[in-house]
Design a protein around this motif. Structure first.
Motif, mmCIF file in Angstrom:
data_model
loop_
_atom_site.group_PDB
_atom_site.id
_atom_site.type_symbol
_atom_site.label_atom_id
_atom_site.label_comp_id
_atom_site.label_asym_id
_atom_site.label_seq_id
_atom_site.Cartn_x
_atom_site.Cartn_y
_atom_site.Cartn_z
ATOM 1 N N ARG A 30 56.642 20.260 29.380
ATOM 2 C CA ARG A 30 55.948 18.857 28.936
ATOM 3 C C ARG A 30 56.530 17.640 29.566
ATOM 4 O O ARG A 30 58.109 17.795 29.772
ATOM 5 C CB ARG A 30 55.600 18.703 27.452
ATOM 6 C CG ARG A 30 54.529 19.633 27.156
ATOM 7 C CD ARG A 30 54.496 19.645 25.401
ATOM 8 N NE ARG A 30 53.304 20.405 25.057
ATOM 9 C CZ ARG A 30 52.275 20.156 24.462
ATOM 10 N NH1 ARG A 30 52.264 18.898 24.619
ATOM 11 N NH2 ARG A 30 51.545 20.772 24.057
ATOM 12 N N GLY A 31 56.079 16.381 29.708
ATOM 13 C CA GLY A 31 56.969 15.434 30.042
ATOM 14 C C GLY A 31 57.126 15.466 31.466
ATOM 15 O O GLY A 31 58.408 14.882 31.938
ATOM 16 N N ALA A 32 56.496 16.143 32.504
ATOM 17 C CA ALA A 32 56.666 16.217 33.903
ATOM 18 C C ALA A 32 57.922 16.583 34.274
ATOM 19 O O ALA A 32 58.825 15.970 35.075
ATOM 20 C CB ALA A 32 56.293 14.983 34.498
ATOM 21 N N ARG A 33 58.531 17.680 33.594
ATOM 22 C CA ARG A 33 59.808 18.368 34.010
ATOM 23 C C ARG A 33 59.714 19.887 34.174
ATOM 24 O O ARG A 33 58.646 20.424 33.638
ATOM 25 C CB ARG A 33 60.643 18.235 32.507
ATOM 26 C CG ARG A 33 61.034 16.957 32.182
ATOM 27 C CD ARG A 33 61.579 16.766 30.824
ATOM 28 N NE ARG A 33 61.645 15.368 30.501
ATOM 29 C CZ ARG A 33 62.809 14.768 30.451
ATOM 30 N NH1 ARG A 33 63.999 15.380 30.683
ATOM 31 N NH2 ARG A 33 63.168 13.624 30.255
ATOM 32 N N GLU A 34 60.635 20.287 34.852
ATOM 33 C CA GLU A 34 60.860 21.763 35.295
ATOM 34 C C GLU A 34 62.324 22.309 35.136
ATOM 35 O O GLU A 34 63.139 21.289 35.373
ATOM 36 C CB GLU A 34 60.356 21.895 36.689
ATOM 37 C CG GLU A 34 58.691 21.796 37.088
ATOM 38 C CD GLU A 34 58.407 22.033 38.350
ATOM 39 O OE1 GLU A 34 57.295 22.073 38.728
ATOM 40 O OE2 GLU A 34 59.169 21.841 39.216
ATOM 41 N N MET A 35 62.360 23.348 34.809
ATOM 42 C CA MET A 35 63.698 23.944 34.694
ATOM 43 C C MET A 35 63.611 25.235 35.516
ATOM 44 O O MET A 35 62.817 26.103 35.305
ATOM 45 C CB MET A 35 63.889 24.144 33.281
ATOM 46 C CG MET A 35 65.340 24.304 32.992
ATOM 47 S SD MET A 35 66.394 22.858 32.688
ATOM 48 C CE MET A 35 65.767 22.630 30.814
ATOM 49 N N LYS A 36 64.690 25.302 36.306
ATOM 50 C CA LYS A 36 65.003 26.649 37.003
ATOM 51 C C LYS A 36 66.111 27.309 36.561
ATOM 52 O O LYS A 36 67.277 26.406 36.240
ATOM 53 C CB LYS A 36 64.995 26.567 38.589
ATOM 54 C CG LYS A 36 63.753 26.478 39.256
ATOM 55 C CD LYS A 36 64.122 26.390 40.848
ATOM 56 C CE LYS A 36 62.829 25.853 41.437
ATOM 57 N NZ LYS A 36 62.981 25.733 42.778
ATOM 58 N N GLY A 37 66.353 28.380 36.124
ATOM 59 C CA GLY A 37 67.591 29.025 35.649
ATOM 60 C C GLY A 37 67.330 30.683 35.418
ATOM 61 O O GLY A 37 66.421 31.127 35.785
ATOM 62 N N ILE A 57 63.174 16.322 36.701
ATOM 63 C CA ILE A 57 62.226 15.261 36.209
ATOM 64 C C ILE A 57 61.697 14.291 36.913
ATOM 65 O O ILE A 57 62.145 13.665 37.842
ATOM 66 C CB ILE A 57 63.372 14.457 35.130
ATOM 67 C CG1 ILE A 57 64.142 15.369 34.451
ATOM 68 C CG2 ILE A 57 62.757 13.504 34.492
ATOM 69 C CD1 ILE A 57 65.300 14.686 33.828
ATOM 70 N N TYR A 58 60.342 14.496 37.112
ATOM 71 C CA TYR A 58 59.429 13.844 37.839
ATOM 72 C C TYR A 58 59.177 12.517 37.327
ATOM 73 O O TYR A 58 58.897 12.311 36.026
ATOM 74 C CB TYR A 58 58.244 14.842 38.325
ATOM 75 C CG TYR A 58 58.522 15.919 39.147
ATOM 76 C CD1 TYR A 58 58.668 15.821 40.264
ATOM 77 C CD2 TYR A 58 59.042 17.029 38.187
ATOM 78 C CE1 TYR A 58 59.035 17.112 41.044
ATOM 79 C CE2 TYR A 58 59.262 18.310 38.989
ATOM 80 C CZ TYR A 58 59.298 18.141 40.135
ATOM 81 O OH TYR A 58 59.658 19.471 41.183
ATOM 82 N N ASP A 59 58.885 11.451 38.095
ATOM 83 C CA ASP A 59 58.365 10.161 37.774
ATOM 84 C C ASP A 59 56.977 10.123 36.971
ATOM 85 O O ASP A 59 56.714 9.633 35.958
ATOM 86 C CB ASP A 59 58.624 9.213 38.748
ATOM 87 C CG ASP A 59 59.913 9.205 39.144
ATOM 88 O OD1 ASP A 59 60.844 9.246 38.440
ATOM 89 O OD2 ASP A 59 60.189 8.657 40.439
ATOM 90 N N LEU A 60 56.163 10.591 38.133
ATOM 91 C CA LEU A 60 54.717 10.683 37.527
ATOM 92 C C LEU A 60 54.353 11.712 36.405
ATOM 93 O O LEU A 60 55.164 12.302 35.923
ATOM 94 C CB LEU A 60 53.862 10.856 38.748
ATOM 95 C CG LEU A 60 54.058 10.074 39.882
ATOM 96 C CD1 LEU A 60 53.533 10.526 41.139
ATOM 97 C CD2 LEU A 60 53.425 8.474 39.595
ATOM 98 N N THR A 69 64.465 13.476 39.485
ATOM 99 C CA THR A 69 65.771 13.492 39.178
ATOM 100 C C THR A 69 66.257 14.784 38.737
ATOM 101 O O THR A 69 65.543 15.675 38.338
ATOM 102 C CB THR A 69 65.954 12.593 37.853
ATOM 103 O OG1 THR A 69 65.590 11.044 38.239
ATOM 104 C CG2 THR A 69 67.522 12.279 37.573
ATOM 105 N N VAL A 70 67.289 15.364 39.173
ATOM 106 C CA VAL A 70 67.892 16.520 38.984
ATOM 107 C C VAL A 70 69.223 16.754 38.034
ATOM 108 O O VAL A 70 69.971 15.630 38.271
ATOM 109 C CB VAL A 70 68.210 17.143 40.377
ATOM 110 C CG1 VAL A 70 68.973 18.676 40.199
ATOM 111 C CG2 VAL A 70 67.266 17.182 41.436
ATOM 112 N N LYS A 71 69.206 17.393 37.210
ATOM 113 C CA LYS A 71 70.432 17.663 36.235
ATOM 114 C C LYS A 71 70.799 19.127 36.210
ATOM 115 O O LYS A 71 69.817 20.274 35.925
ATOM 116 C CB LYS A 71 69.749 17.330 34.764
ATOM 117 C CG LYS A 71 69.822 15.546 34.728
ATOM 118 C CD LYS A 71 69.478 15.291 33.000
ATOM 119 C CE LYS A 71 69.166 13.814 32.842
ATOM 120 N NZ LYS A 71 69.010 13.261 31.466
#
Lengths: 90, 89
Positions: A30-37, A57-60, A69-71
């Protein structure tokens, strides 16, 4: 609900997740985020622990083409309630 | 009297949602989520929480096909509905 299984497909949804232990997964959140791992562990709430994780983390509201944005994080716990989908990465 | 009750039971078991879902496994479905995104794919499995696994999945955002996935696990709480498509897969 026991699903008749002809050719070795998962019989219940969490089987797919179990097969991905120690493998790379893409998790849409949720919140236009994705996680790879790399999936270290999970439970029935979809709480997950990922290692060598990268968060996008996507803007739209929807990720279309914007560069996110990448963390990065060595080890991260993802709370299950924010999970939308889990996809194995080959 | 007992006959009609049996008929009702028969009728309701025809409409039993989980029976319907287990019968359409292996078929093409679209799953619409609360966020409006749809996933079109082959239904592999589903559980009582409406957690769903689709195979050969296409993501449909605002009617446009976006990404494609091999297998996808969809967490049940995000689902709005699942539509059975009479398509060969």
């Amino acid at each position: 609900m026991s699903n008749t299984d002809v050719d070795g497909n998962p019989q219940e949804p969490f089987d797919l997740v179990r097969y991905q232990l120690d493998e790379l997964v893409l998790v849409k959140l949720r919140g236009a985020r994705e996680m790879k791992g790399r999936l270290q562990g999970y439970d029935s709430h979809c709480n997950m622990v990922l290692s060598d994780a990268v968060e996008y983390i996507y803007d739209l509201g929807e990720e279309v083409n914007s560069n996110p944005t990448v963390k990065k994080s060595e080890m991260v716990f993802v709370r299950g309630d924010s999970v939308i989908l889990i996809n194995p990465i080959n | 009297m007992s006959e009609s009750a049996a008929d009702v039971k028969k009728e309701s078991s025809k409409l039993d949602p989980s029976k319907f879902l287990s019968e359409i496994i292996g078929n093409a479905v679209t799953v619409k989520l609360h966020n409006g995104v749809e996933y079109l794919g082959k239904l592999q499995s589903i559980d009582g929480y409406m957690n769903i696994v689709l195979d050969e999945t296409k993501e449909v955002i605002n009617g446009n096909i976006g990404r494609t996935y091999g297998d996808v696990f969809l967490r049940g709480n995000n689902g709005k509905y699942l539509q059975y498509l009479k398509l060969p897969f």
